[in-house]
Design an enzyme around this catalytic site. Structure first.
Site, PDB file in Angstrom:
ATOM      1  N   ASP A  11      16.814  17.868  57.097  1.00 20.17           N
ATOM      2  CA  ASP A  11      17.563  18.170  58.425  1.00 20.17           C
ATOM      3  C   ASP A  11      19.150  17.974  57.288  1.00 20.17           C
ATOM      4  O   ASP A  11      19.319  17.762  56.154  1.00 20.17           O
ATOM      5  CB  ASP A  11      17.723  16.795  58.916  1.00 20.17           C
ATOM      6  CG  ASP A  11      19.210  16.339  60.089  1.00 20.17           C
ATOM      7  OD1 ASP A  11      19.754  17.543  60.750  1.00 20.17           O
ATOM      8  OD2 ASP A  11      19.635  15.691  60.138  1.00 20.17           O
ATOM      9  N   CYS A  74      16.189  20.064  62.528  1.00 19.06           N
ATOM     10  CA  CYS A  74      18.183  19.792  62.546  1.00 19.06           C
ATOM     11  C   CYS A  74      17.804  21.527  63.338  1.00 19.06           C
ATOM     12  O   CYS A  74      17.239  22.453  63.643  1.00 19.06           O
ATOM     13  CB  CYS A  74      18.210  20.439  61.486  1.00 19.06           C
ATOM     14  SG  CYS A  74      20.232  20.683  61.610  1.00 19.06           S
ATOM     15  N   HIS A 188      20.492  14.437  66.533  1.00 19.66           N
ATOM     16  CA  HIS A 188      21.541  12.828  66.297  1.00 19.66           C
ATOM     17  C   HIS A 188      21.522  12.958  67.698  1.00 19.66           C
ATOM     18  O   HIS A 188      21.292  11.292  68.039  1.00 19.66           O
ATOM     19  CB  HIS A 188      23.086  13.640  65.771  1.00 19.66           C
ATOM     20  CG  HIS A 188      22.965  13.408  64.292  1.00 19.66           C
ATOM     21  ND1 HIS A 188      22.892  14.375  63.684  1.00 19.66           N
ATOM     22  CD2 HIS A 188      24.148  12.363  64.237  1.00 19.66           C
ATOM     23  CE1 HIS A 188      22.740  14.079  62.705  1.00 19.66           C
ATOM     24  NE2 HIS A 188      24.178  12.998  62.206  1.00 19.66           N
TER      25      HIS A 188
HETATM   26  N1  DGL Z   1      21.485  17.160  63.644  1.00 16.30           N
HETATM   27  C1  DGL Z   1      21.821  17.950  63.674  1.00 16.30           C
HETATM   28  C2  DGL Z   1      21.722  19.168  64.732  1.00 16.30           C
HETATM   29  O1  DGL Z   1      20.527  18.935  65.086  1.00 16.30           O
HETATM   30  C3  DGL Z   1      23.663  18.111  63.935  1.00 16.30           C
HETATM   31  C4  DGL Z   1      24.156  17.621  62.783  1.00 16.30           C
HETATM   32  C5  DGL Z   1      25.239  18.378  61.810  1.00 16.30           C
HETATM   33  O2  DGL Z   1      25.980  19.268  62.233  1.00 16.30           O
HETATM   34  O3  DGL Z   1      24.697  18.602  60.972  1.00 16.30           O
HETATM   35  O4  DGL Z   1      22.034  19.990  65.399  1.00 16.30           O
END
Ligand code: DGL
Length: 268
Positions: A11, A74, A188
């Site tokens: 991630d 992510c 998140h």
């Molecule tokens: N965890 C990331 C996602 O799923 C978001 C965090 C980021 O912007 O790096 O997109």
């Protein structure tokens, strides 16, 4: 490829720990190596080219660790880099991203209207909008970038007046009226799921990717006969490219239990 090899999970930071925890729960006998690119967080504000460059380097690291599968935990990386990761590495490992399982789970429900919230990179890619419409052309999809959520959650503002007010500001958007479900297309966001549910009310389903992604990991490893048969409990390593006290403290909230983050200076 052998069943005893670890799973790699990455991630932009520690949001993907929500997915790592779901994998540990669904597949307790699997070893995994988690890499959070905290040195470059957030990915959600970066260009697709930059996200692709970071993702390729991290995938190379995970392959060097002999990972039988790489889970892109992510959404920003899944939407920007899934294709390039396959182009470079599909001969060497199996990939799971967080977009396909969530889209599939949503399409299985035959909803009429859904909302999607995510980072600017994810919404700007149009990947969710296209995949949902390709799967069900009459589905009404309203997508909105909600870039304040990641820093808000990282700072621990999850169930207070400030988070309530930011949630309200984004979700009062008239485009979300009459939706059946809201997709949390950022790893998140599960941390604010209950606050979002409280704001929207119980009639709207809030869907997120961690459990459905873990199910897909299990399904593919089963199909490829790569499930670790155990019987021992899996070993879990958690690496980050930059380690601060704040990451140490918040990691536990994302993973749901205390974990030890280790600094791995991949970019030096
Ligand atoms: N965890 C990331 C996602 O799923 C978001 C965090 C980021 O912007 O790096 O997109």
């Amino acid at each position: 490829m052998k069943s005893k090899q670890p799973i790699g999970i990455f991630d932009s930071g520690i949001g993907g720990l929500t997915v790592a925890n779901a994998i540990a729960t669904a597949l307790p006998q699997e070893d995994f190596i988690y890499f959070g690119d905290t040195a470059h967080l957030p990915y959600g504000d970066k260009s697709s080219d930059t996200i692709r460059y970071y993702s390729l380097r991290i995938a190379k690291f995970l392959l060097d660790q002999n990972c039988k599968m790489v889970v892109v935990a992510c959404n920003s990386a899944s939407t920007a880099a899934s294709q390039v990761l396959l182009d470079f590495f599909q001969e060497n490992t199996h990939f799971v991203n967080v977009v396909d399982p969530l889209v599939q789970a949503c399409l299985n429900k035959s909803y009429s209207k859904v909302g999607v919230i995510a980072t600017k990179a994810t919404i700007g890619s149009g990947v969710y909008q296209k995949a949902l419409k390709d799967g069900q052309d009459k589905l009404d999809v309203h997508a909105l970038a909600t870039p304040l959520f990641v820093p808000m959650i990282e700072e621990g503002f999850v169930h207070n007046q400030i988070s309530q007010s930011i949630i309200e500001n984004y979700l009062k958007d008239p485009g979300f009226q009459d939706m059946d479900a809201l997709l949390l297309a950022c790893t998140h966001y599960p941390l604010i799921k209950s606050s979002i549910q409280a704001y929207l009310g119980p009639q709207i389903e809030i869907m997120e990717s961690s459990e459905v992604a873990a199910d897909m990991v299990k399904q593919i490893l089963t199909e490829k006969q790569l499930l670790n048969p155990g019987p021992q409990q899996g070993k879990h390593k958690f690496y980050v490219s930059d380690l601060t006290d704040s990451f140490r403290q918040t990691a536990e909230h994302f993973y749901g239990e205390a974990i030890q983050l280790e600094h791995l200076p991949l970019w030096d």
